[in-house]
Design an enzyme around this catalytic site. Sequence first.
Site, PDB file in Angstrom:
ATOM      1  N   ARG A  60       5.613  -1.089 -11.443  1.00  0.00           N
ATOM      2  CA  ARG A  60       5.193   0.253 -11.820  1.00  0.00           C
ATOM      3  C   ARG A  60       6.419   1.074 -12.202  1.00  0.00           C
ATOM      4  O   ARG A  60       7.522   0.806 -11.770  1.00  0.00           O
ATOM      5  CB  ARG A  60       4.486   0.942 -10.647  1.00  0.00           C
ATOM      6  CG  ARG A  60       3.095   0.439 -10.351  1.00  0.00           C
ATOM      7  CD  ARG A  60       2.498   1.171  -9.174  1.00  0.00           C
ATOM      8  NE  ARG A  60       3.411   1.187  -8.035  1.00  0.00           N
ATOM      9  CZ  ARG A  60       4.205   2.212  -7.717  1.00  0.00           C
ATOM     10  NH1 ARG A  60       4.191   3.329  -8.411  1.00  0.00           N
ATOM     11  NH2 ARG A  60       5.027   2.132  -6.683  1.00  0.00           N
ATOM     12  N   LYS A 202      -3.171   0.875  -9.263  1.00  0.00           N
ATOM     13  CA  LYS A 202      -2.622   1.989  -8.483  1.00  0.00           C
ATOM     14  C   LYS A 202      -3.033   3.341  -9.062  1.00  0.00           C
ATOM     15  O   LYS A 202      -3.062   4.343  -8.347  1.00  0.00           O
ATOM     16  CB  LYS A 202      -1.092   1.893  -8.397  1.00  0.00           C
ATOM     17  CG  LYS A 202      -0.605   0.721  -7.541  1.00  0.00           C
ATOM     18  CD  LYS A 202      -1.139   0.752  -6.116  1.00  0.00           C
ATOM     19  CE  LYS A 202      -0.474  -0.293  -5.234  1.00  0.00           C
ATOM     20  NZ  LYS A 202      -1.118  -0.470  -3.930  1.00  0.00           N
ATOM     21  N   HIS A 222      -3.371   3.041   2.615  1.00  0.00           N
ATOM     22  CA  HIS A 222      -2.671   1.913   2.007  1.00  0.00           C
ATOM     23  C   HIS A 222      -2.422   0.916   3.131  1.00  0.00           C
ATOM     24  O   HIS A 222      -1.413   0.984   3.823  1.00  0.00           O
ATOM     25  CB  HIS A 222      -1.356   2.420   1.401  1.00  0.00           C
ATOM     26  CG  HIS A 222      -0.627   1.385   0.606  1.00  0.00           C
ATOM     27  ND1 HIS A 222       0.737   1.346   0.510  1.00  0.00           N
ATOM     28  CD2 HIS A 222      -1.087   0.353  -0.142  1.00  0.00           C
ATOM     29  CE1 HIS A 222       1.098   0.325  -0.257  1.00  0.00           C
ATOM     30  NE2 HIS A 222       0.011  -0.288  -0.661  1.00  0.00           N
ATOM     31  N   SER A 240       6.291  -2.823   1.892  1.00  0.00           N
ATOM     32  CA  SER A 240       6.562  -4.169   1.403  1.00  0.00           C
ATOM     33  C   SER A 240       7.530  -4.901   2.345  1.00  0.00           C
ATOM     34  O   SER A 240       8.539  -4.334   2.748  1.00  0.00           O
ATOM     35  CB  SER A 240       7.175  -4.023   0.019  1.00  0.00           C
ATOM     36  OG  SER A 240       7.055  -5.223  -0.646  1.00  0.00           O
ATOM     37  N   LYS A 244       2.380  -7.088   6.389  1.00  0.00           N
ATOM     38  CA  LYS A 244       0.993  -6.591   6.309  1.00  0.00           C
ATOM     39  C   LYS A 244       0.001  -7.704   5.944  1.00  0.00           C
ATOM     40  O   LYS A 244      -0.985  -7.917   6.633  1.00  0.00           O
ATOM     41  CB  LYS A 244       0.979  -5.479   5.241  1.00  0.00           C
ATOM     42  CG  LYS A 244      -0.250  -4.624   5.178  1.00  0.00           C
ATOM     43  CD  LYS A 244      -0.005  -3.322   4.410  1.00  0.00           C
ATOM     44  CE  LYS A 244       0.514  -3.508   3.014  1.00  0.00           C
ATOM     45  NZ  LYS A 244      -0.418  -3.303   1.936  1.00  0.00           N
ATOM     46  N   THR A 245       0.289  -8.424   4.874  1.00  0.00           N
ATOM     47  CA  THR A 245      -0.622  -9.484   4.423  1.00  0.00           C
ATOM     48  C   THR A 245      -0.613 -10.644   5.412  1.00  0.00           C
ATOM     49  O   THR A 245      -1.659 -11.179   5.785  1.00  0.00           O
ATOM     50  CB  THR A 245      -0.227  -9.968   3.009  1.00  0.00           C
ATOM     51  OG1 THR A 245      -0.230  -8.825   2.140  1.00  0.00           O
ATOM     52  CG2 THR A 245      -1.192 -10.983   2.458  1.00  0.00           C
ATOM     53  N   ASP A 259      -5.162  -4.342   1.048  1.00  0.00           N
ATOM     54  CA  ASP A 259      -4.273  -3.326   0.484  1.00  0.00           C
ATOM     55  C   ASP A 259      -4.777  -1.883   0.510  1.00  0.00           C
ATOM     56  O   ASP A 259      -4.000  -0.977   0.741  1.00  0.00           O
ATOM     57  CB  ASP A 259      -3.934  -3.703  -0.962  1.00  0.00           C
ATOM     58  CG  ASP A 259      -2.688  -2.985  -1.473  1.00  0.00           C
ATOM     59  OD1 ASP A 259      -1.728  -2.852  -0.689  1.00  0.00           O
ATOM     60  OD2 ASP A 259      -2.677  -2.554  -2.632  1.00  0.00           O
ATOM     61  N   ARG A 324       3.890 -11.845  -9.086  1.00  0.00           N
ATOM     62  CA  ARG A 324       2.623 -11.503  -8.423  1.00  0.00           C
ATOM     63  C   ARG A 324       1.502 -12.463  -8.832  1.00  0.00           C
ATOM     64  O   ARG A 324       1.566 -13.112  -9.862  1.00  0.00           O
ATOM     65  CB  ARG A 324       2.177 -10.099  -8.844  1.00  0.00           C
ATOM     66  CG  ARG A 324       3.150  -9.021  -8.374  1.00  0.00           C
ATOM     67  CD  ARG A 324       2.448  -8.040  -7.526  1.00  0.00           C
ATOM     68  NE  ARG A 324       3.317  -7.060  -6.908  1.00  0.00           N
ATOM     69  CZ  ARG A 324       3.008  -6.403  -5.813  1.00  0.00           C
ATOM     70  NH1 ARG A 324       1.857  -6.638  -5.207  1.00  0.00           N
ATOM     71  NH2 ARG A 324       3.825  -5.520  -5.294  1.00  0.00           N
TER      72      ARG A 324
END
Length: 543
Positions: A60, A202, A222, A240, A244-245, A259, A324
Site C-alpha cells: 500500500r 484496505k 484489525h 505484522s 496473529k495468523t 484479519d 502475498r
Amino acid sequence: MKTNQKAQKDRNLGSYGLKDVKVNWNLTPEELQKITLEKGLGEETLNGTLVIKTGKFTGRSPQDRFIVKDDYTESKVWWGKVNKPVSPENFDKLEKEVLNYLSGKELYARDGYVCADPEYRTNVRTITELPWSNMFVYNMFLRPSEKELENFEEDWLILCAPGYECPNPKDYGIRQGNFSILNFTKKIALIGGSAYTGEMKKGIFSALNFILPTENKVLPMHCSANVGKKGDTAIFFGLSGTGKTTLSADPNRKLIGDDEHGWTSDNIIFNFEGGCYAKVIDLTEEKEPEIFNAIKPGAILENIILKDNKEPDYEDSSITQNTRVSYPIYHIQNIQETLFANNPKNIFFLTCDAFGVLPPVSKLTAGQAAYHFISGYTAKVAGTEAGITEPVPSFSACFGEPFMPLHPTVYGEMLSEKMTKASVNVWLINTGWSGGPYGTGSRIKLKYTRAMITAILNDELADVDYEQNPIFGLYTPKYCPGVPTEILDPMNTWLKKGDYIRKAIQLAHYFHINFEKFASQANENIVEGGPLIDEHHHLHEHL
C-alpha cells in the site's frame, strides 16, 4: 426495477459514466485465471496456482491515501498524517478522469459483499481494469448466491484503474500520480496508478472502520478470531510479525477470520471478509501448514519468483519482502462456517518486544487494555546489516492506525466499554525476547506462547497468584501450566537486574512519549493504564 442476472450481464455500466465498454460480469475464478494467462498478465505454478506481479507498487502507499473532506466527514475524521483530506471538487475531477480512462476498454465487474453478520451486510460492486484484480475481489469479499446476484444493488462502488496515473497531481490536491481515495458521501473507493490488490481490501476496511462505529455502534477490529468447542470466542490483535495468523490457527478451535472483524452490541464477533491475504515470505509447510496448503488453484500469489520447475521460491524477496497470497476462506479446513460467533471471552494483544522487558503474559485491567490498544506497540529489530542491533519501538494505534479514520480514543473507549459489559479478559502476550534485548536474549519459544494461550482458553489462569510489574504496572501470573516459572517475571531472566530496569524504563518512556498525542482526548482511566514510571516517578516508590 428488478433486473435478472442476464439483464444485469448485458448492462453497459453507462449509468456510472463509462462509455463503450465490454463488461465481464461475475466471472468464475477459473475464467478470470484463463483470461489473465491468455493476456500474458500472469503465470502458473506447478500445481496450477496463478502468480501475478503488481508492478511498481508491491504494498500500500499510505502517503497517497485520502478521504474526501465534506460536510459528512469534516468534524468526524481524525485528520492528519494518516487521514489526509482532498476536496469534493478534486475528487469529482479525478473520478471523471478515471471513467474517461476506463471507457472504451474491456472491464471486469463483480458483485460481492462484506460483513458476515446479515444485519451489517454491505454490498460492494467492484469495477476493475485487470482480470486478476477481479479474481482477488472474488477471493477476499463474501460471495453472494446466484439468487442474491439477481437483484443486487451496491452500497459501495470500487473503481480500480491501475493503468491510470494522474499527469498533474498537484492540480488535484494529491501528492503523485497514484491515489486511493474514499468518498463517504458518494460511497466510492477510487483507486488509480497502483495495481497492489491490498488497496481495494484496505479501502473497504477503512470505510467500515468509519461507518460501523458512527452509524451502528459496532467496534471494527484489525484482528484474527477463533471459537472453541464450548462456543467461547477469542480475539487476537497484533501488528505484522507478532504471530496473529500463527496463534489463531489452532487445531482445537475454528477460525472465524484472520484479519478484519466487527464486535456488535449483542456480543457477536463477525468476519468482514470471505478470504485471507497472507504474507508468504519464507513460508514453509512446517511453520504454516494452513497457509501452505491453501495455495492451490483459486489462490493468487503476488510478486513471487518461480524456480525453474515452476515451484514458488518463498525465500526469494528480490521483488519485495511483502510477497502475498490471497485465497477464499474455504481453502482452509478448520473454519467457522457462518464466519461469526458470539460470547467473546478472551482478547490477546500480541507484541513482539525486541527490548526483552515485557512479561511473556500479563492480565490487563480495563484502563490498561484501552491504553495498550490505543498504543498498539511492537518493536522492530533495526537493520542488522549495518551492525545496528538496537530495537526500534513501533506504535500503530488500535493495531491498525493506517485504516482508522476516527480518533483512536473512539475505538479505545468502545473496546473498554464492550470488554467490561461482556466480562472479557484481556491479555498482553509478548512473543518477542526474554533474558535481554535482541542480540543478547533469546526469542520466547512458540511452544511456550501456545501453552500460555491454551492455559488462558482453558481458564487455568483464573485462580493463580499474580504480581504487579513495578515499571509497567502489568499483572503477571506466578504460575502457568506448560511454561517454566522462571520466565514469567522478565526481570528474573536478565543477568543483571540494573540492566533490566534501565531498559524497561527506556521502553516505558517511549510509551509515554507516543501516548502524548492521544492524552487530551483520553479519559483518566485510560491514561492511568500506562506504565507506572515516567519522568516524574522514581522507581523506588514502586519497588
